[in-house]
Write a protein that holds these residues in place. Structure first.
Motif, PDB file in Angstrom:
ATOM      1  N   ASN A 108      11.949  78.069  23.178  1.00 10.16           N
ATOM      2  CA  ASN A 108      11.674  79.422  22.715  1.00 10.16           C
ATOM      3  C   ASN A 108      11.703  80.410  23.885  1.00 10.16           C
ATOM      4  N   SER A 109      11.090  80.016  24.996  1.00  5.89           N
ATOM      5  CA  SER A 109      11.073  80.881  26.172  1.00  5.89           C
ATOM      6  C   SER A 109      12.455  80.989  26.802  1.00  5.89           C
ATOM      7  N   GLN A 110      13.245  79.936  26.710  1.00  6.86           N
ATOM      8  CA  GLN A 110      14.599  79.981  27.253  1.00  6.86           C
ATOM      9  C   GLN A 110      15.422  81.094  26.607  1.00  6.86           C
ATOM     10  N   SER A 111      15.302  81.239  25.291  1.00  4.04           N
ATOM     11  CA  SER A 111      16.070  82.269  24.592  1.00  4.04           C
ATOM     12  C   SER A 111      15.611  83.658  25.017  1.00  4.04           C
ATOM     13  N   ILE A 112      14.320  83.814  25.321  1.00  2.43           N
ATOM     14  CA  ILE A 112      13.785  85.111  25.747  1.00  2.43           C
ATOM     15  C   ILE A 112      14.268  85.447  27.154  1.00  2.43           C
ATOM     16  N   VAL A 113      14.228  84.474  28.045  1.00  5.10           N
ATOM     17  CA  VAL A 113      14.709  84.705  29.415  1.00  5.10           C
ATOM     18  C   VAL A 113      16.215  84.935  29.411  1.00  5.10           C
ATOM     19  N   GLU A 114      16.929  84.215  28.564  1.00  5.26           N
ATOM     20  CA  GLU A 114      18.380  84.422  28.440  1.00  5.26           C
ATOM     21  C   GLU A 114      18.696  85.872  28.059  1.00  5.26           C
ATOM     22  N   LYS A 115      17.947  86.403  27.109  1.00  8.67           N
ATOM     23  CA  LYS A 115      18.145  87.794  26.695  1.00  8.67           C
ATOM     24  C   LYS A 115      17.865  88.755  27.864  1.00  8.67           C
ATOM     25  N   ALA A 116      16.824  88.454  28.639  1.00  6.57           N
ATOM     26  CA  ALA A 116      16.492  89.294  29.799  1.00  6.57           C
ATOM     27  C   ALA A 116      17.607  89.245  30.839  1.00  6.57           C
ATOM     28  N   LEU A 117      18.216  88.088  31.020  1.00 13.50           N
ATOM     29  CA  LEU A 117      19.329  87.966  31.959  1.00 13.50           C
ATOM     30  C   LEU A 117      20.521  88.817  31.513  1.00 13.50           C
ATOM     31  N   LYS A 118      20.732  88.881  30.190  1.00  7.37           N
ATOM     32  CA  LYS A 118      21.819  89.715  29.673  1.00  7.37           C
ATOM     33  C   LYS A 118      21.514  91.199  29.859  1.00  7.37           C
ATOM     34  N   LEU A 119      20.273  91.587  29.602  1.00  9.23           N
ATOM     35  CA  LEU A 119      19.887  92.984  29.798  1.00  9.23           C
ATOM     36  C   LEU A 119      20.023  93.389  31.263  1.00  9.23           C
ATOM     37  N   ALA A 120      19.807  92.427  32.169  1.00  8.87           N
ATOM     38  CA  ALA A 120      19.943  92.687  33.604  1.00  8.87           C
ATOM     39  C   ALA A 120      21.408  92.604  34.074  1.00  8.87           C
ATOM     40  N   LYS A 121      22.298  92.303  33.130  1.00  6.27           N
ATOM     41  CA  LYS A 121      23.750  92.232  33.403  1.00  6.27           C
ATOM     42  C   LYS A 121      24.070  91.120  34.410  1.00  6.27           C
ATOM     43  N   LEU A 122      23.250  90.055  34.344  1.00  3.65           N
ATOM     44  CA  LEU A 122      23.502  88.907  35.216  1.00  3.65           C
ATOM     45  C   LEU A 122      24.368  87.867  34.537  1.00  3.65           C
ATOM     46  N   ILE A 123      24.433  87.927  33.201  1.00  6.12           N
ATOM     47  CA  ILE A 123      25.344  87.087  32.422  1.00  6.12           C
ATOM     48  C   ILE A 123      25.989  87.937  31.339  1.00  6.12           C
ATOM     49  N   ARG A 132      14.853 104.120  39.690  1.00  2.92           N
ATOM     50  CA  ARG A 132      14.292 103.822  38.365  1.00  2.92           C
ATOM     51  C   ARG A 132      15.388 103.419  37.387  1.00  2.92           C
ATOM     52  N   ARG A 133      16.506 104.105  37.438  1.00  5.50           N
ATOM     53  CA  ARG A 133      17.594 103.761  36.513  1.00  5.50           C
ATOM     54  C   ARG A 133      18.094 102.344  36.762  1.00  5.50           C
ATOM     55  N   LEU A 134      18.214 101.972  38.018  1.00  7.14           N
ATOM     56  CA  LEU A 134      18.652 100.615  38.343  1.00  7.14           C
ATOM     57  C   LEU A 134      17.590  99.598  37.956  1.00  7.14           C
ATOM     58  N   ASN A 135      16.326  99.959  38.190  1.00  3.36           N
ATOM     59  CA  ASN A 135      15.237  99.040  37.863  1.00  3.36           C
ATOM     60  C   ASN A 135      15.072  98.865  36.359  1.00  3.36           C
ATOM     61  N   ASP A 136      15.468  99.865  35.579  1.00  6.84           N
ATOM     62  CA  ASP A 136      15.347  99.761  34.120  1.00  6.84           C
ATOM     63  C   ASP A 136      16.062  98.528  33.582  1.00  6.84           C
ATOM     64  N   ASP A 137      17.173  98.165  34.200  1.00  6.52           N
ATOM     65  CA  ASP A 137      17.909  96.975  33.763  1.00  6.52           C
ATOM     66  C   ASP A 137      17.136  95.687  34.018  1.00  6.52           C
ATOM     67  N   LEU A 138      16.180  95.746  34.961  1.00  8.77           N
ATOM     68  CA  LEU A 138      15.462  94.534  35.367  1.00  8.77           C
ATOM     69  C   LEU A 138      14.067  94.415  34.748  1.00  8.77           C
ATOM     70  N   VAL A 139      13.620  95.453  34.041  1.00  5.80           N
ATOM     71  CA  VAL A 139      12.236  95.464  33.552  1.00  5.80           C
ATOM     72  C   VAL A 139      11.940  94.255  32.679  1.00  5.80           C
ATOM     73  N   SER A 140      12.847  93.935  31.763  1.00  7.50           N
ATOM     74  CA  SER A 140      12.628  92.776  30.894  1.00  7.50           C
ATOM     75  C   SER A 140      12.549  91.493  31.716  1.00  7.50           C
TER      76      SER A 140
END
Length: 292
Positions: free
Chosen positions: A277-292, A230-238
């Protein structure tokens, strides 16, 4: 064989709309290095609906060539015509795929008896293992657990990809089909709970860009380490949520290009590029997932 994190791989395309073989090979190698358990070629995420039959088979052959026996490959062979689904299945029988993922017929909205007969006839025309695919949000057709149970008695129908997101179905279906039948989540948002309730794996969109994380979460879940998972998945929820902010595979193709996994994020009409608009939202999700 059909367990863990299985990627529903995208079909990369060049700017002129052709299959991008270089990027596809790069993606397969990425999954080999990341611990992905299997690859579904030409499923929904692979834009099967916009590939002609020749391209459909070509992509499967390419994935098999690049995988070179190092990872199981499952072929998407579903269609809303039973005859067409049988034809696609026959074409992949001797290529080396480990099984077929066959979606419920879309648009024509068959009855439960029609679904049973559809999948039964496909299975009777091949020796390949068949994984049923229920995704009512895309097809307008919901295969009920009782129908799955009827089909589970057919020798080479071995599993179900359930993309309903309804976690109550894990228990209901498992009770009806027994322990040997494979239950795979088709919903990244709920996949971890699906596994913890007794599921065998996930066929994932998120795994296209977070392959190692998805593989690790699955392994932790199987090892009884639910809290760590769950802790690892928390980073991917967004990311799980926002990869569907526009129709799949629009966001995940953009994300693949953003991360340098493919050269271009080209899609075929009627799919269009991810909006700004969606690009900025997905970009933020990628950062939360520590992929960028």
């Amino acid at each position: 064989m059909f367990t863990g994190s299985i990627v529903a791989i995208i079909t990369p395309m060049t700017n002129d709309g052709n299959i991008d073989k270089v990027s596809l090979k790069k993606l397969v190698n990425y999954h080999l290095k990341s611990g992905t358990s299997g690859i579904v070629a030409v499923g929904t995420t692979g834009e099967s609906a916009t590939l002609d039959h020749h391209e459909h088979i070509e992509v499967i052959k390419l994935v098999l060539e690049y995988a070179d026996g190092r990872i199981p490959v499952i072929a998407g062979t579903g269609a809303n015509s039973t005859t067409e689904a049988i034809n696609l299945t026959k074409q992949v029988e001797n290529l080396g795929v480990k099984g077929c993922l066959t979606v419920t017929p879309y648009y024509n909205k068959p009855t439960q008896e029609g679904l049973y007969q559809h999948f039964k006839v496909i299975a009777e025309n091949t020796e390949l293992p068949q994984i049923l695919y229920n995704v009512p949000g895309r097809t307008g057709c919901d295969m009920k657990p009782d129908t799955v149970a009827r089909l589970a008695s057919i020798k080479n129908i071995v599993g179900l990809k359930d993309a309903t997101g309804d976690l109550s179905r894990v228990y209901t279906t498992r009770r009806l089909v027994g322990d040997d039948f494979i239950l795979l989540s088709g919903d990244d948002v709920t996949f971890l709970e699906f596994l913890l309730l007794g599921g065998n794996g996930v066929i994932s969109v998120t795994a296209n860009i977070a392959a190692a994380q998805m593989a690790n979460i699955c392994q932790l879940a199987f090892d009884g380490k639910g809290e760590q998972a769950r802790r690892l998945n928390d980073d991917l929820v967004s990311l799980h949520n926002h990869l569907f902010i526009e129709s799949n595979p629009i966001p995940v193709k953009w994300a693949c290009q953003r991360l340098g996994l493919i050269a271009e994020g080209k899609l075929r009409l009627p799919m269009t590029v991810l909006t700004e608009n969606s690009q900025s939202i997905v970009e933020k999700a990628l950062k939360l997932a520590k992929l960028i």
